[in-house]
Design a protein around this motif. Structure first.
Motif, PDB file in Angstrom:
ATOM      1  N   ARG A  53       0.838  -1.200   0.000  1.00  0.00           N
ATOM      2  CA  ARG A  53       0.000   0.000   0.000  1.00  0.00           C
ATOM      3  C   ARG A  53       0.875   1.254   0.000  1.00  0.00           C
ATOM      4  NH1 ARG A  53      -1.811   3.897   3.136  1.00  0.00           N
ATOM      5  NH2 ARG A  53      -0.694   3.183   4.982  1.00  0.00           N
ATOM      6  N   PRO A  56       3.688   0.894  -3.573  1.00  0.00           N
ATOM      7  CA  PRO A  56       3.204   0.021  -4.649  1.00  0.00           C
ATOM      8  C   PRO A  56       4.296  -0.189  -5.698  1.00  0.00           C
ATOM      9  CG  PRO A  56       2.208   2.197  -4.814  1.00  0.00           C
ATOM     10  CD  PRO A  56       2.986   2.166  -3.532  1.00  0.00           C
ATOM     11  N   HIS A  60       2.021   4.670 -10.332  1.00  0.00           N
ATOM     12  CA  HIS A  60       1.159   5.511 -11.150  1.00  0.00           C
ATOM     13  C   HIS A  60       0.355   4.752 -12.185  1.00  0.00           C
ATOM     14  CE1 HIS A  60       2.715   8.840  -9.049  1.00  0.00           C
ATOM     15  NE2 HIS A  60       3.946   8.516  -9.365  1.00  0.00           N
ATOM     16  N   GLY A  61       0.331   3.471 -12.097  1.00  0.00           N
ATOM     17  CA  GLY A  61      -0.517   2.703 -12.994  1.00  0.00           C
ATOM     18  C   GLY A  61      -0.094   2.799 -14.447  1.00  0.00           C
ATOM     19  N   SER A  87      -3.760   7.147 -10.488  1.00  0.00           N
ATOM     20  CA  SER A  87      -2.617   7.107  -9.591  1.00  0.00           C
ATOM     21  C   SER A  87      -2.894   6.111  -8.468  1.00  0.00           C
ATOM     22  CB  SER A  87      -2.355   8.491  -8.990  1.00  0.00           C
ATOM     23  OG  SER A  87      -1.347   8.386  -8.010  1.00  0.00           O
ATOM     24  N   ILE A  88      -2.235   4.985  -8.556  1.00  0.00           N
ATOM     25  CA  ILE A  88      -2.400   3.947  -7.538  1.00  0.00           C
ATOM     26  C   ILE A  88      -1.970   4.480  -6.186  1.00  0.00           C
ATOM     27  CG2 ILE A  88      -1.515   1.704  -6.798  1.00  0.00           C
ATOM     28  CD1 ILE A  88      -1.457   0.997  -9.832  1.00  0.00           C
ATOM     29  N   LYS A  89      -0.879   5.197  -6.160  1.00  0.00           N
ATOM     30  CA  LYS A  89      -0.364   5.763  -4.902  1.00  0.00           C
ATOM     31  C   LYS A  89      -1.408   6.643  -4.239  1.00  0.00           C
ATOM     32  CE  LYS A  89       3.433   6.899  -2.390  1.00  0.00           C
ATOM     33  NZ  LYS A  89       3.097   6.399  -1.078  1.00  0.00           N
ATOM     34  N   GLN A  92      -4.226   4.579  -2.745  1.00  0.00           N
ATOM     35  CA  GLN A  92      -3.794   3.818  -1.578  1.00  0.00           C
ATOM     36  C   GLN A  92      -3.395   4.705  -0.404  1.00  0.00           C
ATOM     37  OE1 GLN A  92      -2.534  -0.123  -4.077  1.00  0.00           O
ATOM     38  NE2 GLN A  92      -0.919   0.849  -2.968  1.00  0.00           N
ATOM     39  N   SER A 122      -9.305  -0.645  -2.515  1.00  0.00           N
ATOM     40  CA  SER A 122      -8.384   0.455  -2.831  1.00  0.00           C
ATOM     41  C   SER A 122      -6.932   0.007  -2.914  1.00  0.00           C
ATOM     42  CB  SER A 122      -8.520   1.562  -1.777  1.00  0.00           C
ATOM     43  OG  SER A 122      -9.775   2.172  -1.873  1.00  0.00           O
ATOM     44  N   ILE A 124      -4.384  -1.898  -5.000  1.00  0.00           N
ATOM     45  CA  ILE A 124      -4.230  -2.482  -6.339  1.00  0.00           C
ATOM     46  C   ILE A 124      -2.759  -2.507  -6.766  1.00  0.00           C
ATOM     47  CG2 ILE A 124      -6.562  -2.099  -7.195  1.00  0.00           C
ATOM     48  CD1 ILE A 124      -5.658   0.525  -8.380  1.00  0.00           C
ATOM     49  N   PRO A 125      -1.917  -3.215  -6.021  1.00  0.00           N
ATOM     50  CA  PRO A 125      -0.487  -3.200  -6.328  1.00  0.00           C
ATOM     51  C   PRO A 125      -0.116  -3.875  -7.648  1.00  0.00           C
ATOM     52  CG  PRO A 125      -0.950  -4.855  -4.686  1.00  0.00           C
ATOM     53  CD  PRO A 125      -2.226  -4.082  -4.893  1.00  0.00           C
ATOM     54  N   GLN A 127      -2.144  -3.785 -10.447  1.00  0.00           N
ATOM     55  CA  GLN A 127      -3.088  -3.276 -11.440  1.00  0.00           C
ATOM     56  C   GLN A 127      -4.392  -4.089 -11.354  1.00  0.00           C
ATOM     57  OE1 GLN A 127      -2.261  -0.542 -13.358  1.00  0.00           O
ATOM     58  NE2 GLN A 127      -0.285  -0.513 -12.394  1.00  0.00           N
TER      59      GLN A 127
END
Length: 189
Positions: A53, A56, A60-61, A87-89, A92, A122, A124-125, A127
């Protein structure tokens, strides 16, 4: 796994709790750890989830291009041909989902089922969707086994002269600023 070990190091209680859970699951230290023995360990999974989390793999996906007809997204119309990126970060670190979002707190993953389900949506490490990492199941298995074996058999020390800068730098994936994490393992068995 670098981020997992570096995240736990400042919290000896975290490492002790994880080591106790692993030793309880596989008490004979001469027996190799199997994935079946550690797959469902709550604290091990909590530590992995929390480290992924905060750090990741790809913060940034992957970018996507909106189809030519456009799309409604979150109540907004996005024109066709637009490049979008989630943005995954940012997802998370949402304080509405993860109170005190910048803190390493594996215990948050041991909350009630509803809270954990919300957090998992929430997290999604690897993708999500059709471009999700096809190796995510294998990667999780390898992380559980490797972390369990390392924590079971070693204590970690970082002498002052070997300190590295662990500031995360995005080079498509997160890496430590010094591009390394140096620890001295000491066998404990």
């Amino acid at each position: 796994m670098t981020w997992c070990v570096s995240s736990m190091r400042p919290f000896p209680g975290c490492l002790d709790r994880l080591r106790a859970e692993i030793n309880a699951a596989v008490p004979d230290r001469s027996t190799p750890i199997t994935h079946a023995a550690v797959r469902e360990l709550p604290y091990l999974n909590a530590v992995i989830n929390e480290s992924q989390r905060l750090r990741p793999i790809s913060p940034h996906g992957m970018s996507r291009i909106v189809p030519k007809e456009g799309v409604m997204l979150g109540g907004y119309f996005i024109p066709g041909g637009t490049t979008i990126l989630a943005s995954i970060k940012t997802l998370q670190e949402d304080k509405n989902v993860f109170p005190d979002p910048m803190a390493f707190k594996p215990e948050r993953w041991l909350a009630d089922e509803s809270t954990v389900a919300t957090m998992k949506r929430s997290l999604i490490p690897f993708q999500i969707g059709p471009r999700a990492c096809i190796g995510r199941v294998l990667a999780m298995m390898e992380m559980r086994l490797t972390i369990a074996e390392l924590v079971r058999h070693f204590a970690f020390e970082i002498p002052p002269h070997l300190q590295t800068d662990m500031t995360p730098v995005n080079r498509f994936i997160y890496r430590p600023k010094d591009n390394k994490y140096v620890v001295l393992p000491h066998r404990i068995d």
